[in-house]
Motif scaffolding. Structure first.
Motif, mmCIF file in Angstrom:
data_model
loop_
_atom_site.group_PDB
_atom_site.id
_atom_site.type_symbol
_atom_site.label_atom_id
_atom_site.label_comp_id
_atom_site.label_asym_id
_atom_site.label_seq_id
_atom_site.Cartn_x
_atom_site.Cartn_y
_atom_site.Cartn_z
ATOM 1 N N ASP B 20 58.202 41.717 56.426
ATOM 2 C CA ASP B 20 58.280 40.835 55.259
ATOM 3 C C ASP B 20 56.888 40.392 54.830
ATOM 4 O O ASP B 20 56.564 40.370 53.636
ATOM 5 N N VAL B 21 56.055 40.027 55.809
ATOM 6 C CA VAL B 21 54.706 39.557 55.488
ATOM 7 C C VAL B 21 53.912 40.676 54.798
ATOM 8 O O VAL B 21 53.244 40.451 53.788
ATOM 9 N N THR B 23 54.999 43.224 53.029
ATOM 10 C CA THR B 23 55.462 43.422 51.651
ATOM 11 C C THR B 23 54.869 42.349 50.739
ATOM 12 O O THR B 23 54.374 42.627 49.642
ATOM 13 N N GLU B 24 54.923 41.124 51.248
ATOM 14 C CA GLU B 24 54.477 40.009 50.429
ATOM 15 C C GLU B 24 52.970 40.096 50.150
ATOM 16 O O GLU B 24 52.522 39.883 49.014
ATOM 17 N N VAL B 27 52.184 42.776 47.531
ATOM 18 C CA VAL B 27 52.375 42.314 46.150
ATOM 19 C C VAL B 27 51.175 41.468 45.724
ATOM 20 O O VAL B 27 50.619 41.643 44.637
ATOM 21 N N HIS B 28 50.793 40.566 46.663
ATOM 22 C CA HIS B 28 49.693 39.650 46.347
ATOM 23 C C HIS B 28 48.421 40.423 46.005
ATOM 24 O O HIS B 28 47.793 40.209 44.961
ATOM 25 N N ALA B 30 48.064 43.573 45.151
ATOM 26 C CA ALA B 30 48.215 44.399 43.949
ATOM 27 C C ALA B 30 48.019 43.549 42.688
ATOM 28 O O ALA B 30 47.310 43.945 41.755
ATOM 29 N N GLU B 31 48.627 42.377 42.692
ATOM 30 C CA GLU B 31 48.516 41.514 41.501
ATOM 31 C C GLU B 31 47.060 41.077 41.307
ATOM 32 O O GLU B 31 46.541 41.053 40.191
ATOM 33 N N ARG B 32 46.413 40.701 42.426
ATOM 34 C CA ARG B 32 45.034 40.224 42.343
ATOM 35 C C ARG B 32 44.113 41.341 41.836
ATOM 36 O O ARG B 32 43.288 41.120 40.958
ATOM 37 N N ASP B 34 44.987 43.867 40.037
ATOM 38 C CA ASP B 34 45.272 44.050 38.600
ATOM 39 C C ASP B 34 44.449 43.082 37.763
ATOM 40 O O ASP B 34 43.816 43.449 36.773
ATOM 41 N N ARG B 35 44.468 41.780 38.187
ATOM 42 C CA ARG B 35 43.761 40.759 37.411
ATOM 43 C C ARG B 35 42.251 41.053 37.388
ATOM 44 O O ARG B 35 41.607 40.964 36.350
ATOM 45 N N ALA B 50 39.669 41.073 46.415
ATOM 46 C CA ALA B 50 41.020 40.546 46.658
ATOM 47 C C ALA B 50 41.215 40.228 48.139
ATOM 48 O O ALA B 50 41.741 39.168 48.509
#
Lengths: 112, 903
Positions: B20-21, B23-24, B27-28, B30-32, B34-35, B50
Motif C-alpha cells: 500500500d505504501v 502504491t501511494e 502516485v505521489h 508521479a504527480e510531483r 508532473d508538476r 521529487a
C-alpha cells in the motif's frame, strides 16, 4: 533543508483542515498545504503521510482506494466524525496558543 | 468495506502494508514529477527533486511502512473486536426474543455444569490438590511396616511404628531429606462442665520443616523443645482455635492453655486451613514427646514394643522411593530390639500420603472419583439436551436463516452468529452453575464429608477455571453442531414451505434423545446399586441398637507425683467403684432408660486376651481376638445386644463369689461347635479359675461395621483385668440421646466434684464415618440420576412435542377420516416409548458391562443386579411416558378443520 519545527507540531491539524474541505489523496493534501502556505512547507513530503497514517490509526481519518484525475490508483482520505471534532478542538487550541505567543513576542510595555 | 477485512486481512502481514505504501508513494512521486516537469525541469532532475522533497525515497519508505503496518494491525484488531461486539449484541437480541427457550437451556446447563463443578471441587480436595500449605505433596511418602505376623498368614501392612523405629529411621535414613512422626491425640481443654475436647496432633519438631509450612503468627517448636523424654509443654494452635479462643489477637503468643494435666504455652499459630498431611481438621500441634511419654513410656524413643507413630518423609533429590524403602528396611532390621521374629523380618515400604492405616486409598476418595465420571455424564446429557433444543430452534429459524443467506450474509458469518448464541447461553448457564456449585458444595461438605477440613472456599480458582473451561466447551459443542447443520441444508424448501408445517425432524434429534435415555439408565443403575448397599449396611445387625446410646468418659486429675504406687492404686480402685455407683444414679435420671459400665466395650477400645477351655489343646485361631470385656448388669440391655441362650448378668453376679462369663455367638460356635456351651468352663489369660458360661449373646462389632467375627468373652465388672482402667458409662436414652447429655454430665460432676471433666459421645456418631462412603455414593448417584432423568425427560418431551407439531396436518386428516382420539394418543406415546426403548436397551447393556467395576465399592450387592436393573428401566419408561403424555393429549385435541385450514 531548513526544518520548520513549529509547523511540524501542528501538521496534524493542518492536514485535518485540508481534508475538511474534501476527500483527497496524499499528494493533493501536500499541494493544498503548499498553496495555502504560499510556497514549500519546510517539511519532508513524507511527514504528511506520517501524519495521515498516524491519524488513520487513531481513526481521525478513514482511507479508501480510488482513482485519481490522471487515472492513477490512489488512496483517498476523508475526515471521520471523530476527526471533525478533533479538528475543531485542535483549531481552538492552536489558535489560542499562537495568539499567546504573538502577544508575548510583540510585547508592548504596559504603561502602568 | 469494513466487514471485508475480517477474513481477508491477516493481522500481521507486513508485506500488505508495504505494498500500500509503495502504491501511494508512486502516485505521489508521479504527480510531483508532473508538476516539476510542467514548470520546465527535465525528467531526470524532476525525479531527483521529487525524491529529495520526500526526504529521500528509501528513508521515507522505511519510516512509512513501519507506521502503516502499526496502523493496519491496530485497525484490524479494532474491527475484529467490533465485529465480536456486534455478534454478542445480535446473539443477545436473538436470545431475548425466545425467553422460555433460553430459560430451559440456561437451567439445563446450570445443573449440568454446576454438578460438575461441585464434584470437581470435592475430588480436587480429596485427590488432586493435596493438603493445604504443604509444599510439593507428591514428594512426601508414608512409611509402612509389612510383616507376616502369623506363620502361613497374610502379610499385614500398617502405618504406625514404635518410638525406637522412628528414632532409628530419623537418625540414619539418608535417602530421605527429612523424616517426621505424628500421632493424633485427643485432649481436653479446661475442666468441669466447661471442659471441651480438642483434637490435637503430637508431632516431631521436623514435621513443620518437612511439610514446608510457615506459621501465621509466632513460631513452630524446635528440636530442643521436642526432645525426649517428655519435651516442653508448648503448643502451636490452629488458626480456627486462635480465632475461637483468642479472637485472633496477637496476645495469644505466650498465653497458657490448660490441656489435660498441664499448662501449655502457645508459641505459634498455624496458617488457616493447615491440617498437616491428612485432611482432617486439627485444633493444634504439640511435641510428639508429650504424647509418647504420657501414653507409653518414658524411654519411648528407644522402645520397640508399642507402635503408635505415623511416619512420613520426603525423598532426597538424588534418591528414589525404591532406594529409600530398601534403606529403611535395612535400618529397621539393624536396629530392631524385639524378640518377635516376624517384626525382625519386616520390610518397610513407601506409600502416598493419601493412603490410610493400611496404605489403601480411602473409600470416600474412590467413590468421589466415580462421582466425577457421573457428573460428566450428567453434563453430557445436559449438552445433548441443549443441542437438541438448539436443533429444534434451528429448524424453526430456517426461514430466517434462508432469508439472511439470500440477502447476502456469508455462511461463515452466520455460523459465527449461531455459535455466539450458543456461547452466550453457555456463559449465562455457567454463571448460574456457580450458584448451583456453591449450594451443592455446602451440602456435600456439611452432610457427607464432615471430617475433611473445608476452610477453603467451595469456589476456588481451580474450580472456577474448570467451570470456565467446561462452559466454553459446552458453548462450542452446543452451538457449532446445530449451526453447521442449520446452514448446510438446501434452502429452497425453507423459503417456499408453509410456516405451519415445520420440516420433518432429522434423525439426529432422536439419536440424541435415545443417548440421553441410555446415560440415564446407567446413572439410575449406579444409584440403585449404592442405595441397595447403603440399605444393606443399615440393615446389618451390628449387635447393638446404637441410635439412642450415649457414652460418658470420666477423667480425674492425675495424682500428684509424690503419691506412692499403693496410694495411686487405691485412688484408682475408688474411681472405678465410683463409676458403678454413677451408673445406678444416672439410670434414675429422667429420660434415661438404662445405664451400665463397660470396659473394652463396643467402639470403645478392646482388650485382647488368651483363653483356654477344657478338652481342647488350643482354640481355633481367628483373624483377631479373643477379646475380653468387663461389664456391669444391664450392659446388654443398654446396648440392645440380643441374648441368644441362657441369661445375662444380674447385680448378684458382680458381687457374687462364683466366677461366671457370657460369651458371644462366635465363641460358642468356635469353641463348642454343635454342643451346648452353657455350664462349661472358660479359663482367661492363663488363670486357673473356671469361669462358668451362663449365657450366649449376639456378636457385636468392636471397631468397624465390616470386620471379621472374633471370640468375645464378657466377665462381671468386678472381675475385670487388674491392669485395665478407664471404663465409660453407657447410657440408653428414652428419646434422643442429645437431650440427656447435659443432665448426665451435671449429675456426675455433682456426685464427685473432684472429677476434672466428663466427655460424652454418641454411639451413632461413632458409627456414621463407617457408613459414609455408601451414604456419599447413594446420595450423589441418586441426585445425579434424578437430575439426569429430569433433563432427559425434558429432552424427550421437546422431541415429541416437535413431532406432533410437524404431523399436525396429518393428524388432522386422520381425525377427519375417522381415526379415534385414543389411536392418536397411542401413536404419539408409541413414538416416545420407541425412542426411550432404544436408549433403554443400550443403557442396560452398557450398565451390564460397566457395573462390575463398581463392585469393590458395593456392600452385599451383586453388581449385575436384576431387580435394580429392572427398577431403573421401569423408572425411565415411566419418565418417558410422562414426557409423552402432554404432546399426545395435545395431538388428540387437534381439530381436523383447524389443521386442514392452516395448510
Amino acid at each position: 533543508m531548513e526544518q520548520n519545527t513549529v509547523l511540524k507540531g501542528t501538521l496534524d491539524v493542518l492536514v485535518l483542515k485540508a481534508l475538511s474541505r474534501a476527500s483527497m489523496h496524499g499528494f493533493e493534501v501536500t499541494e493544498w498545504l503548499e498553496r495555502q502556505a504560499g510556497g514549500t512547507l519546510g517539511l519532508d513530503d513524507s511527514a504528511v503521510y506520517q501524519a495521515l497514517y498516524r491519524m488513520e490509526k487513531r481513526e481521525l481519518v478513514a482511507a479508501e482506494w480510488g482513482v485519481s484525475e490522471k487515472n492513477r490508483r490512489a488512496r483517498y482520505y476523508e475526515l471521520t466524525e471523530q476527526g471533525r471534532a478533533h479538528l475543531e478542538a485542535e483549531t481552538a487550541r492552536v489558535l489560542s496558543y499562537a495568539e499567546l505567543v504573538r502577544r508575548i513576542l510583540t510585547e508592548q510595555e504596559d504603561p502602568a | 468495506m469494513k466487514r471485508r477485512r475480517w477474513f481477508r486481512l491477516p493481522v500481521t502481514d507486513r508485506r500488505l502494508s508495504a505494498r500500500d505504501v509503495d502504491t501511494e508513494l508512486g502516485v505521489h512521486l508521479a504527480e510531483r514529477v508532473d508538476r516539476l516537469m510542467a514548470a520546465g525541469l527535465p525528467e531526470a532532475e524532476a525525479r531527483a527533486e521529487a525524491e529529495r522533497r520526500l526526504g529521500g525515497l528509501a528513508r521515507a519508505r522505511y519510516a512509512l511502512v513501519r507506521e502503516a503496518w502499526e496502523r493496519d494491525v491496530r485497525l484490524s484488531l479494532l474491527e475484529r473486536l467490533r465485529g465480536l461486539l456486534d455478534d454478542v449484541r445480535y446473539a443477545a437480541r436473538a436470545v431475548s426474543r425466545e425467553r422460555g427457550y433460553a430459560a430451559v437451556v440456561i437451567i439445563t446447563l446450570a445443573l449440568g455444569i454446576g454438578a460438575n463443578a461441585t464434584m470437581f471441587g470435592i475430588v480436587d480436595r480429596l485427590l488432586l490438590s493435596g493438603p493445604a500449605h504443604v509444599v510439593n505433596p507428591d514428594g512426601l511418602h508414608r512409611l509402612y511396616v509389612n510383616a507376616q505376623l502369623q506363620p502361613e498368614g497374610p502379610v499385614t501392612t500398617a502405618a504406625p511404628m514404635s518410638g525406637g523405629a522412628f528414632t532409628a529411621l530419623r537418625a540414619n535414613l539418608t535417602s530421605m531429606e527429612n523424616v517426621a512422626g505424628y500421632v493424633p491425640w485427643g485432649m481436653t481443654l479446661g475442666s468441669g462442665l466447661d471442659a471441651r475436647p480438642l483434637s490435637l496432633v503430637a508431632v516431631s519438631a521436623s514435621f513443620f520443616p518437612l511439610l514446608g509450612v510457615r506459621p501465621a503468627l509466632g513460631r513452630f517448636f524446635d528440636e530442643a523443645e521436642a526432645a525426649p523424654p517428655e519435651g516442653a509443654r508448648v503448643i502451636v494452635i490452629s488458626h480456627e482455635l486462635w480465632q475461637r479462643e483468642f479472637g485472633g489477637s496477637a496476645d495469644a503468643i505466650g498465653a497458657t492453655l490448660p490441656l489435660g494435666d498441664h499448662g501449655y504455652t502457645v508459641v505459634g499459630v498455624a496458617p488457616a486451613g493447615f491440617t498437616g498431611v491428612d485432611l482432617e481438621p486439627s485444633d493444634g500441634w504439640v511435641p510428639l514427646a508429650n504424647q509418647a511419654s504420657s501414653m507409653n513410656s518414658a524411654n519411648w524413643d528407644s522402645w520397640w514394643m508399642s507402635s503408635f507413630i505415623w511416619v512420613v518423609g520426603r525423598i532426597a533429590p538424588d534418591a528414589t522411593p525404591e532406594r529409600a524403602a530398601a534403606e529403611a528396611t535395612a535400618i529397621w532390621r539393624e536396629n530392631i530390639d524385639s524378640r518377635s521374629q516376624p517384626l525382625q523380618e519386616a520390610t518397610i515400604t513407601l506409600g502416598g500420603i493419601r493412603g490410610g492405616l493400611e496404605g489403601n486409598e480411602p473409600m470416600e476418595a474412590q467413590v468421589a472419583r466415580w462421582l466425577l465420571a457421573v457428573s460428566a455424564i450428567v453434563l453430557a446429557i445436559a449438552c445433548a439436551n441443549v443441542a437438541n433444543l438448539y436443533f429444534a430452534r434451528g429448524l424453526r429459524r430456517r426461514r430466517e436463516i434462508a432469508v439472511r443467506l439470500t440477502l447476502g450474509i456469508s455462511r461463515a458469518r452466520l455460523i459465527r452468529l449461531l455459535l455466539m448464541e450458543g456461547m452466550l447461553l453457555a456463559v449465562l448457564g455457567g454463571t448460574a452453575a456457580l450458584l448451583v456449585a456453591w449450594w451443592g458444595a455446602e451440602l456435600v461438605r456439611g452432610t457427607l464429608l464432615p471430617d475433611v477440613d473445608w476452610t477453603t472456599s467451595p469456589l476456588n480458582t481451580r474450580v472456577l477455571v474448570m467451570a470456565a473451561g467446561v462452559t466454553v466447551l459446552v458453548g462450542v459443542l452446543t452451538g457449532l453442531v446445530p449451526a453447521l447443520q442449520a446452514t448446510s441444508r438446501r434452502l429452497a424448501p425453507a423459503l417456499t414451505g408453509s410456516v405451519h408445517a415445520p420440516p420433518a425432524p432429522g434423525r439426529t434429534r432422536n439419536v440424541l434423545a435415545a443417548m440421553q435415555a441410555a446415560f440415564c439408565v446407567l446413572l439410575l443403575v449406579g444409584a440403585g446399586l449404592f442405595v441397595n448397599s447403603l440399605a444393606a449396611v443399615e440393615r446389618m445387625d451390628l449387635g447393638v441398637d446404637a441410635d439412642r446410646v450415649l457414652l460418658a468418659w470420666l477423667q480425674w486429675p492425675v495424682g500428684a507425683e509424690t503419691t506412692t504406687i499403693e496410694q495411686q492404686a487405691e485412688l484408682r480402685q475408688r474411681q472405678e467403684a465410683f463409676v458403678t455407683q454413677a451408673a445406678a444414679r444416672i439410670q434414675a435420671l429422667p429420660g434415661v432408660e438404662r445405664a451400665a459400665v463397660g470396659l473394652g466395650g463396643t467402639f470403645a477400645g478392646s482388650f485382647g486376651t488368651s483363653i483356654r477351655v477344657d478338652g481342647r489343646d488350643s482354640i481355633p485361631r481367628l483373624p483377631s481376638g479373643p477379646y475380653v470385656t468387663a461389664v456391669t448388669a444391664g450392659y446388654f440391655e443398654t446396648l440392645g445386644t440380643p441374648l441368644v441362650r441362657g441369661r445375662v448378668f444380674e447385680a448378684a453376679d458382680d458381687a457374687g463369689a462364683e466366677a461366671v462369663v457370657i460369651i458371644n455367638r462366635t465363641a460358642a460356635e468356635t469353641l463348642w461347635p454343635g454342643a451346648d456351651p452353657l455350664e462349661r468352663c472358660v479359663y482367661i489369660s492363663g488363670d486357673a479359675t473356671c469361669n462358668r458360661v451362663i449365657g450366649v449373646v449376639g456378636d457385636v462389632r468392636r471397631f468397624a461395621i465390616i470386620e471379621e467375627p472374633a471370640i468375645q468373652v464378657y466377665t462381671p465388672y468386678s472381675r475385670r483385668p487388674a491392669w485395665a482402667s478407664g471404663a465409660p458409662l453407657y447410657v440408653r436414652a428414652s428419646l434422643r440421646p442429645q437431650l440427656i447429655e447435659q443432665s448426665v454430665r451435671r449429675e456426675l460432676h455433682s456426685m464427685d466434684p473432684s472429677l476434672r471433666f466428663v466427655r460424652t459421645t454418641l454411639l451413632a456418631d461413632q458409627l456414621a464415618p463407617h457408613k459414609r462412603a455408601w451414604t456419599l455414593g447413594a446420595m450423589l448417584f441418586g441426585v445425579c440420576g434424578l437430575l439426569a432423568l429430569t433433563i432427559a425427560a425434558i429432552g424427550l418431551y421437546s422431541v415429541i412435542a416437535y413431532l406432533v407439531l410437524h404431523r399436525r396436518h396429518e393428524i388432522g386428516v386422520r381425525v377427519a377420516l375417522g381415526a379415534e382420539r385414543r389411536n392418536v394418543v397411542g401413536m404419539v406415546l408409541r413414538q416416545a416409548l420407541g425412542i426411550a426403548g432404544v436408549g433403554l436397551a443400550i443403557g442396560i447393556v452398557a450398565a451390564f458391562i460397566a457395573a462390575p467395576w463398581l463392585e469393590p465399592l458395593l456392600f452385599d450387592t451383586a453388581p449385575r443386579n436384576a431387580p435394580i436393573f429392572a427398577a431403573a428401566a421401569a423408572t425411565l419408561a415411566a419418565a418417558a411416558l410422562v414426557a409423552g403424555v402432554v404432546p399426545a393429549w395435545r395431538a388428540a385435541r387437534v381439530a381436523p378443520t383447524e389443521a386442514l385450514r392452516e395448510s
